[in-house]
Write a protein that holds these residues in place. Sequence first.
Motif, PDB file in Angstrom:
ATOM      1  N   LEU A  46     -12.216 -15.000 -24.173  1.00 46.07           N
ATOM      2  CA  LEU A  46     -11.705 -16.093 -24.997  1.00 46.07           C
ATOM      3  C   LEU A  46     -11.346 -15.559 -26.379  1.00 46.07           C
ATOM      4  N   PRO A  47     -10.172 -15.956 -26.909  1.00 43.27           N
ATOM      5  CA  PRO A  47      -9.819 -15.511 -28.257  1.00 43.27           C
ATOM      6  C   PRO A  47     -10.692 -16.190 -29.310  1.00 43.27           C
ATOM      7  N   ILE A  48     -11.019 -15.432 -30.360  1.00 41.73           N
ATOM      8  CA  ILE A  48     -11.785 -15.975 -31.482  1.00 41.73           C
ATOM      9  C   ILE A  48     -10.869 -16.034 -32.692  1.00 41.73           C
ATOM     10  N   GLY A  49     -10.920 -17.147 -33.409  1.00 37.88           N
ATOM     11  CA  GLY A  49     -10.055 -17.326 -34.577  1.00 37.88           C
ATOM     12  C   GLY A  49     -10.516 -16.476 -35.746  1.00 37.88           C
ATOM     13  N   PRO A  50      -9.682 -16.390 -36.803  1.00 35.47           N
ATOM     14  CA  PRO A  50     -10.060 -15.596 -37.973  1.00 35.47           C
ATOM     15  C   PRO A  50     -11.254 -16.217 -38.700  1.00 35.47           C
ATOM     16  N   ASP A  51     -12.223 -15.365 -39.046  1.00 38.00           N
ATOM     17  CA  ASP A  51     -13.416 -15.833 -39.751  1.00 38.00           C
ATOM     18  C   ASP A  51     -13.234 -15.556 -41.230  1.00 38.00           C
ATOM     19  N   PHE A  52     -13.435 -16.564 -42.048  1.00 39.71           N
ATOM     20  CA  PHE A  52     -13.282 -16.369 -43.481  1.00 39.71           C
ATOM     21  C   PHE A  52     -14.585 -15.922 -44.120  1.00 39.71           C
ATOM     22  N   GLY A  53     -15.566 -15.582 -43.312  1.00 36.00           N
ATOM     23  CA  GLY A  53     -16.771 -14.943 -43.819  1.00 36.00           C
ATOM     24  C   GLY A  53     -17.821 -15.929 -44.277  1.00 36.00           C
ATOM     25  N   GLY A  54     -19.009 -15.397 -44.485  1.00 30.69           N
ATOM     26  CA  GLY A  54     -20.121 -16.225 -44.898  1.00 30.69           C
ATOM     27  C   GLY A  54     -21.402 -15.522 -44.510  1.00 30.69           C
ATOM     28  N   PRO A  55     -22.504 -16.112 -44.880  1.00 29.34           N
ATOM     29  CA  PRO A  55     -23.776 -15.456 -44.620  1.00 29.34           C
ATOM     30  C   PRO A  55     -24.183 -15.533 -43.150  1.00 29.34           C
ATOM     31  N   THR A  56     -25.106 -14.672 -42.755  1.00 28.11           N
ATOM     32  CA  THR A  56     -25.830 -14.862 -41.498  1.00 28.11           C
ATOM     33  C   THR A  56     -27.314 -14.814 -41.839  1.00 28.11           C
ATOM     34  N   GLY A  57     -28.148 -14.996 -40.841  1.00 29.71           N
ATOM     35  CA  GLY A  57     -29.583 -14.986 -41.098  1.00 29.71           C
ATOM     36  C   GLY A  57     -30.093 -16.291 -41.698  1.00 29.71           C
ATOM     37  N   LEU A  58     -29.305 -17.367 -41.535  1.00 27.49           N
ATOM     38  CA  LEU A  58     -29.766 -18.670 -42.015  1.00 27.49           C
ATOM     39  C   LEU A  58     -30.430 -19.447 -40.871  1.00 27.49           C
ATOM     40  N   GLY A  59     -31.308 -20.351 -41.255  1.00 25.81           N
ATOM     41  CA  GLY A  59     -31.912 -21.253 -40.278  1.00 25.81           C
ATOM     42  C   GLY A  59     -31.770 -22.680 -40.783  1.00 25.81           C
ATOM     43  N   VAL A  60     -31.849 -23.635 -39.854  1.00 26.46           N
ATOM     44  CA  VAL A  60     -31.791 -25.033 -40.255  1.00 26.46           C
ATOM     45  C   VAL A  60     -32.849 -25.819 -39.474  1.00 26.46           C
ATOM     46  N   GLY A  61     -33.597 -26.654 -40.180  1.00 28.81           N
ATOM     47  CA  GLY A  61     -34.579 -27.511 -39.520  1.00 28.81           C
ATOM     48  C   GLY A  61     -33.872 -28.689 -38.881  1.00 28.81           C
ATOM     49  N   VAL A  62     -34.252 -29.037 -37.659  1.00 24.78           N
ATOM     50  CA  VAL A  62     -33.589 -30.156 -36.989  1.00 24.78           C
ATOM     51  C   VAL A  62     -34.627 -31.135 -36.465  1.00 24.78           C
ATOM     52  N   ALA A  63     -34.213 -32.389 -36.379  1.00 25.15           N
ATOM     53  CA  ALA A  63     -35.085 -33.408 -35.791  1.00 25.15           C
ATOM     54  C   ALA A  63     -35.139 -33.198 -34.279  1.00 25.15           C
ATOM     55  N   ASN A  64     -36.298 -33.375 -33.673  1.00 33.92           N
ATOM     56  CA  ASN A  64     -36.416 -33.210 -32.222  1.00 33.92           C
ATOM     57  C   ASN A  64     -35.710 -34.360 -31.519  1.00 33.92           C
ATOM     58  N   ARG A  65     -34.678 -34.027 -30.788  1.00 36.85           N
ATOM     59  CA  ARG A  65     -33.974 -35.019 -29.973  1.00 36.85           C
ATOM     60  C   ARG A  65     -33.876 -34.522 -28.543  1.00 36.85           C
ATOM     61  N   PHE A  66     -34.825 -33.663 -28.149  1.00 35.60           N
ATOM     62  CA  PHE A  66     -34.702 -32.925 -26.894  1.00 35.60           C
ATOM     63  C   PHE A  66     -35.742 -33.311 -25.850  1.00 35.60           C
ATOM     64  N   SER A  67     -36.507 -34.363 -26.094  1.00 38.30           N
ATOM     65  CA  SER A  67     -37.521 -34.740 -25.096  1.00 38.30           C
ATOM     66  C   SER A  67     -37.645 -36.252 -24.992  1.00 38.30           C
ATOM     67  N   GLY A  68     -36.533 -36.961 -25.224  1.00 42.81           N
ATOM     68  CA  GLY A  68     -36.539 -38.416 -25.122  1.00 42.81           C
ATOM     69  C   GLY A  68     -36.966 -39.064 -26.417  1.00 42.81           C
ATOM     70  N   GLY A  69     -37.061 -40.398 -26.411  1.00 36.91           N
ATOM     71  CA  GLY A  69     -37.425 -41.128 -27.619  1.00 36.91           C
ATOM     72  C   GLY A  69     -36.865 -42.535 -27.581  1.00 36.91           C
ATOM     73  N   THR A  70     -36.665 -43.115 -28.754  1.00 35.21           N
ATOM     74  CA  THR A  70     -36.171 -44.492 -28.849  1.00 35.21           C
ATOM     75  C   THR A  70     -34.774 -44.491 -29.467  1.00 35.21           C
ATOM     76  N   ALA A  71     -33.847 -45.127 -28.762  1.00 33.55           N
ATOM     77  CA  ALA A  71     -32.468 -45.224 -29.247  1.00 33.55           C
ATOM     78  C   ALA A  71     -32.225 -46.624 -29.790  1.00 33.55           C
ATOM     79  N   ARG A  72     -31.490 -46.685 -30.892  1.00 33.10           N
ATOM     80  CA  ARG A  72     -31.156 -47.985 -31.482  1.00 33.10           C
ATOM     81  C   ARG A  72     -29.839 -48.492 -30.887  1.00 33.10           C
ATOM     82  N   ILE A  73     -29.831 -49.765 -30.550  1.00 33.93           N
ATOM     83  CA  ILE A  73     -28.649 -50.340 -29.896  1.00 33.93           C
ATOM     84  C   ILE A  73     -28.221 -51.610 -30.611  1.00 33.93           C
ATOM     85  N   ILE A  74     -26.925 -51.929 -30.443  1.00 40.49           N
ATOM     86  CA  ILE A  74     -26.393 -53.190 -30.955  1.00 40.49           C
ATOM     87  C   ILE A  74     -25.859 -54.010 -29.782  1.00 40.49           C
ATOM     88  N   ALA A  75     -25.670 -55.288 -30.033  1.00 40.05           N
ATOM     89  CA  ALA A  75     -25.155 -56.176 -28.990  1.00 40.05           C
ATOM     90  C   ALA A  75     -23.740 -55.752 -28.618  1.00 40.05           C
TER      91      ALA A  75
END
Lengths: 248, 336
Positions: free
Chosen positions: B148-177
Amino acid sequence: MQIADTFPKIESVGLNGLLVRFADTLSEPANRAALAFQAAVAAEGWAGVEETSSSLTSTYLRFDPLHLTHGALTAQLAALLACRDWYAAAPPHGRRFWRIPTVFGGDLAPQLVEAAELAGQTEAEAIATLSAARTRVLTLGFAPGQPYLGDLPANWNIPRQSSLTPQVPASALVVAVRQFVLFANATPTGWRHVGQTAFRCFRPDAAEPFALRAGDEVQFQPVSFEEYRNIMKSDSTGNGGAVMEAIP
Amino acid sequence: MTVLTIVSIGPGVTVQDLGRPGHIASGLSRGGAADTLAVAEGAALLRQSTDLAVLEMAGFGGNFTTSAPVRIALTGAPMRATIDGAPVAWNASHLLAAGAVLSIGAVEAGVYGYLSIGGGINTPPVLGARAAHLAAGIGAPLRANQSLPIGPDFGGPTGLGVGVANRFSGGTARIIASLQTDLFPAEDLQRFTQTTFHRDARANRQGVRLVPEGQGFGLARGQTILSEVITSGDIQIPGDGAPYVLLPEAQTTGGYPRIGTVIPPDLPLLAQTPAGAPLRFVFVTLDQAVELYRQDLLARKGLVSKCQPRLRDPAQIADLLGYQLISGMITGWEDA
């Protein structure tokens, strides 16, 4: 359930949609209203409205609720609805008439006999009726470019099957509730498979990916299995031997 | 041009982006990534646009190499990942050297993992987007030996991490009518919000089936619904009484009654809930939903500031001397 409300009605769909319903049963005036109102909303070009579509008897608007409130958009729609009698609207401009070669019945379309019985006709009568009907694209939906076509004569108000046929091929012509559907893709269905065409409704790589437009008229012309096979061999356009002319 | 080569691959890996809006009138739903938050997290880690295409990996990844060094980010459902055999962190960005083997294994929780690449996957757009739409017949699952072709990268850091909310084992979803919510008896609506559902094995990018604990749901016999527009998040109640929640590749119209609609901020939870995991629903008002949507968009815009350098114990870094401590930046133009 007795529905006392009068149409048209404006209701919300999900977080970012409003639906204008012109009826809760299919009729030609309600379908024309839905198509004409969609065109009118699109022509208004309201800021915050991102997309419009129509289904059999309703017009849908997708909008950005952070830039246009439900209340404001509802008021704009109500004002536009009051402008005229949408049920008396003319069909859309730029319509075309398509004649699509179709093999009715046989191994390619094995439910013709069963469908004919439900409609109270012999197989030959059913082919005559179905191929004589000049139907209109009421809406495109469910799958890309897939038309719902109607109305067929009243005896073709046959129900869907209670169980699904596991798979009907792409370009199949199926029937139920006085309508045809011409399938865009192979799909399971409760509609009965009465004809097979070589017409591709969705052509992702073509300049016009969606072959049909709402409002177009379509007649399914009977051809033999041999003619169908020759079309399949020679056609690279996706038209499946169909002939198209503009409706003035 | 930099290319990503697929050495081996699981059966459910596709190119995805945020989909192709604007074709509902022609019967084509928007499609796009099942978990758009994971796409946003990957874009934030790489400091690039969320419009760039990524690989979406359902359940299992594959082995990948690239023809030039690229920045990558791994987000969404956590999967076991290594680069040349050394484990690498999920929800993080990394530098992948030319020829190094990125190996992504089975999912550990959730359903859809994402591999984002600096510059994005640059396959030719179809109808304005690169996303495979399997139900519509646009694109297909990727196969071994494809490049697969990869587009041009304009650069940036690597070695970053991001904290995420757990959405990977079920839970409660909010719904509207939704359109037919009012047709359901009040006691059924109440029971719906008191019921725990478990995600059925039957699920794909079109939607997920939910099996209720206890009896199912439905309208009284004889109520027919004329086919109308469907939106992502709609909860249909088919004849078997088990709710079916629609995802990005849903059909555009449908005639099953809808008991409610999951709000957009909670769609990643629906997509990522694995088979057997529990789900519950709670109604919110339309006004509350609009406010939750506003907050969700703000949170997505703030993701870049949540991406921080990952702390690594130097003793754990076997290749410390060879590690590019200065920047980890590449321009993407090296081989131009």
